[in-house]
Write a protein that holds these residues in place. Sequence first.
Motif, mmCIF file in Angstrom:
data_model
loop_
_atom_site.group_PDB
_atom_site.id
_atom_site.type_symbol
_atom_site.label_atom_id
_atom_site.label_comp_id
_atom_site.label_asym_id
_atom_site.label_seq_id
_atom_site.Cartn_x
_atom_site.Cartn_y
_atom_site.Cartn_z
ATOM 1 N N ILE A 114 92.119 -63.527 -1.299
ATOM 2 C CA ILE A 114 92.839 -63.399 -2.574
ATOM 3 C C ILE A 114 93.694 -64.636 -2.822
ATOM 4 O O ILE A 114 93.738 -65.175 -3.938
ATOM 5 C CB ILE A 114 93.728 -62.138 -2.558
ATOM 6 C CG1 ILE A 114 92.875 -60.880 -2.423
ATOM 7 C CG2 ILE A 114 94.568 -62.055 -3.815
ATOM 8 C CD1 ILE A 114 92.033 -60.577 -3.599
ATOM 9 N N ILE A 165 91.510 -67.526 -3.884
ATOM 10 C CA ILE A 165 90.991 -67.395 -5.252
ATOM 11 C C ILE A 165 92.095 -67.677 -6.267
ATOM 12 O O ILE A 165 91.899 -68.434 -7.232
ATOM 13 C CB ILE A 165 90.393 -65.990 -5.468
ATOM 14 C CG1 ILE A 165 89.128 -65.845 -4.632
ATOM 15 C CG2 ILE A 165 90.066 -65.767 -6.926
ATOM 16 C CD1 ILE A 165 88.587 -64.454 -4.615
ATOM 17 N N VAL A 173 85.738 -66.494 -2.422
ATOM 18 C CA VAL A 173 84.796 -65.387 -2.622
ATOM 19 C C VAL A 173 83.866 -65.267 -1.421
ATOM 20 O O VAL A 173 83.570 -64.157 -0.960
ATOM 21 C CB VAL A 173 84.011 -65.591 -3.933
ATOM 22 C CG1 VAL A 173 82.950 -64.540 -4.082
ATOM 23 C CG2 VAL A 173 84.933 -65.546 -5.108
ATOM 24 N N ASN A 174 83.435 -66.430 -0.882
ATOM 25 C CA ASN A 174 82.573 -66.382 0.296
ATOM 26 C C ASN A 174 83.281 -65.749 1.483
ATOM 27 O O ASN A 174 82.688 -64.955 2.218
ATOM 28 C CB ASN A 174 82.120 -67.785 0.675
ATOM 29 C CG ASN A 174 81.110 -68.319 -0.306
ATOM 30 O OD1 ASN A 174 80.481 -67.540 -1.006
ATOM 31 N ND2 ASN A 174 80.985 -69.615 -0.364
ATOM 32 N N PHE A 215 85.649 -63.590 1.328
ATOM 33 C CA PHE A 215 85.717 -62.151 1.045
ATOM 34 C C PHE A 215 84.400 -61.476 1.400
ATOM 35 O O PHE A 215 84.380 -60.442 2.078
ATOM 36 C CB PHE A 215 86.049 -61.945 -0.434
ATOM 37 C CG PHE A 215 85.983 -60.527 -0.871
ATOM 38 C CD1 PHE A 215 86.945 -59.625 -0.451
ATOM 39 C CD2 PHE A 215 84.969 -60.084 -1.691
ATOM 40 C CE1 PHE A 215 86.882 -58.306 -0.841
ATOM 41 C CE2 PHE A 215 84.900 -58.775 -2.081
ATOM 42 C CZ PHE A 215 85.859 -57.883 -1.653
ATOM 43 N N LEU A 216 83.297 -62.090 0.975
ATOM 44 C CA LEU A 216 81.986 -61.480 1.221
ATOM 45 C C LEU A 216 81.698 -61.363 2.701
ATOM 46 O O LEU A 216 81.266 -60.317 3.189
ATOM 47 C CB LEU A 216 80.893 -62.339 0.589
ATOM 48 C CG LEU A 216 80.538 -62.101 -0.861
ATOM 49 C CD1 LEU A 216 79.400 -63.006 -1.247
ATOM 50 C CD2 LEU A 216 80.145 -60.669 -1.074
ATOM 51 N N LEU A 228 83.591 -58.763 4.556
ATOM 52 C CA LEU A 228 83.199 -57.370 4.277
ATOM 53 C C LEU A 228 82.308 -56.831 5.383
ATOM 54 O O LEU A 228 82.363 -55.654 5.722
ATOM 55 C CB LEU A 228 82.401 -57.306 2.977
ATOM 56 C CG LEU A 228 83.133 -57.242 1.663
ATOM 57 C CD1 LEU A 228 82.112 -57.194 0.551
ATOM 58 C CD2 LEU A 228 83.997 -56.023 1.613
ATOM 59 N N THR A 240 75.644 -59.167 4.082
ATOM 60 C CA THR A 240 76.703 -60.011 3.547
ATOM 61 C C THR A 240 76.542 -61.442 4.013
ATOM 62 O O THR A 240 76.855 -62.368 3.268
ATOM 63 C CB THR A 240 78.066 -59.496 3.986
ATOM 64 O OG1 THR A 240 78.003 -59.240 5.374
ATOM 65 C CG2 THR A 240 78.441 -58.264 3.248
#
Lengths: 112, 511
Positions: free
Chosen positions: A10, A13, A40-41, A43-44, A47, A71
């Motif tokens: 976060i 970003i 974003v990567n 974050f992915l 996950l 992922t």
Amino acid sequence: MISIQFLAAIILISLGLSVAVFKKNLIKIVMAVHVIGSGVNLFLVSLGYRAGGIAPIFTDASKLQMVLPTTQALTLTSIVIDFAVVALMLSFVISIYGHYGTLDTQKRRLKE
Amino acid sequence: MIFLAEHAPAFAIAVPLLAAFVTPVLGRISEKIRNIWVIFSLLFTEFLVFILGCKVLDEGVYTYALGAVTPSLTSPVGFPVRIILETDAMNALISFMVLSIAIITVVYSWKFIEKYEAQDRFYSLLLLLTAGMMGMSFTGDFFTMFVFLEVVSVSSAALVAFFKKAESFEAAFKYLAISSIGSFFMLFGIGLLYGHYGLLNMAVIAKEIILHYSFLDVVALSLLGTALLLKLGSVPIHMWKVDSLQEAPAPVSVVCIATSLVGLYLLFRIGFSVFGLVINSILGWILVFFGILSIFIGVAMALLQNNLKRLLGYSAVAEVGYILLGAGVGLSAMPEVNGFAFEALSGGIFHIVNDVLDISLLFLIAGSIYYITKKRNIDELGGLAHDFPSLSVLFIIGMLAISGIPPFNGFASKLMIYESVFYFNPLLVILGVLGSILMLAVFVKVFACIFLGAPYEGEVEEVPGSMMFTMWVLAFFILFLGLFPQVAIDIFIAPAAEALVHPEVYIGGVL
């Protein structure tokens, strides 16, 4: 309690977004886009993270021990896309610099 | 034939993609062979999509699986490796429309870019862009959607910079920066959905969402929706679209319009098919709000412009507003869409087709005017009707169609939107009609500036026959859809709207 990796994503970003909105240097905007992409990567890929898990290439291991392969595949694809976008943007920046002689979006005037 | 129909969704993506990489090789041999190759690969794809469309209209949703044919076939880890391409009446319509526009663009470009370098790369990127749009419209999977979205934005940004002028590089940079930030936000939304459900398939997520709807889905929906509104150039973030439409060569502007309409399709797909069964009317109202805003700001800014293509860019923004208005009213009535809401949605979908025809015609005329006079500013032009009567007739057709005057197609779809939105909220209709009237005012001014007055005195060239031909084809369809709208509505608009308002059919196609 939010996990640290999501928090980091976060932060990356929002950092990228604020730079893209407020900075006026084209190179900084390219960097901002890249930082958003990295956030974003992150974050992915986080996950699918599983503490103490192993890479999903040894199919003998039980399913629960492995980190999620999907992922990782997504992140890999998105890194490649990110790379293509940044490369194209930098080539635009080179051409813009050639025409205007500056990278500042506010000061640009056509070279005579 | 049956083989082709069976594998049409995969071929529709693969053929332009492979053709794109063969094009530069053929360009080395001969320009003629290359042009024939490009047009034939597109015509073949169009043929495939046509038979696929007939099949879908007859039999309903068609699901094509790349990889594992059934979900139970898994890799040794117990993980199904498959990507779903799902076709229903809506995306068959969109992909057919996109391919027709691509063919018209290619025929127009033969003469238009004849004098420029890098034609091989132009056609190659155009085919790549077409492949991306095909992928966007056929995919039933969120991540594939993101990948093709990026294919589209990278290749169209490169095309926007085709003229290699300072302004066109600037427009391309702006386009690529904004659209890739949008794409990353979309990927973030997709990641949220994946984290929640462990799935990427749209139809399966749509089924799971009914059971586990939570705040996380709202966040994901708003991220996806924002990114798509950005991609289609709705008002708060419309400046990149106007800039790139202005600076791109005219055929590329036309394809850019088509890409934004594919973005609109994805917005519908996500709004109706994936989230349709759980959302309340707020999302519809948001679309209506942005629609009205786009209509007003688009038309008001178009009034001020004196660069012809920039003016057309703003009117393209306004036209997207009408589609959002119609679809927003339809969406606000989900999940029970009937009566006026269904009419509004069909009007919105019909307006997608009409909008792309009208705006494309006007952009191609603007391109021809640039081709014959090398001028872009409408103040420097005038009196072209003396030498180019057929061009002025075409402009009148385009201008009346885009302002919604009968007997042209813009009237048919705008009337559908107006009369159904009236039952929803009469105020919105007043605003819409006002926008339409202002649009006519804009174009009457432009027509007077460009075509009327004393004969034009600068040097002019002739408009080549192939360029005139494409414009007449567009004008023919504009007139045809204006005179017989019911034919179009019965054959493909109503099935497309039906496909959107029944998400359970879309979900059933995969499970």
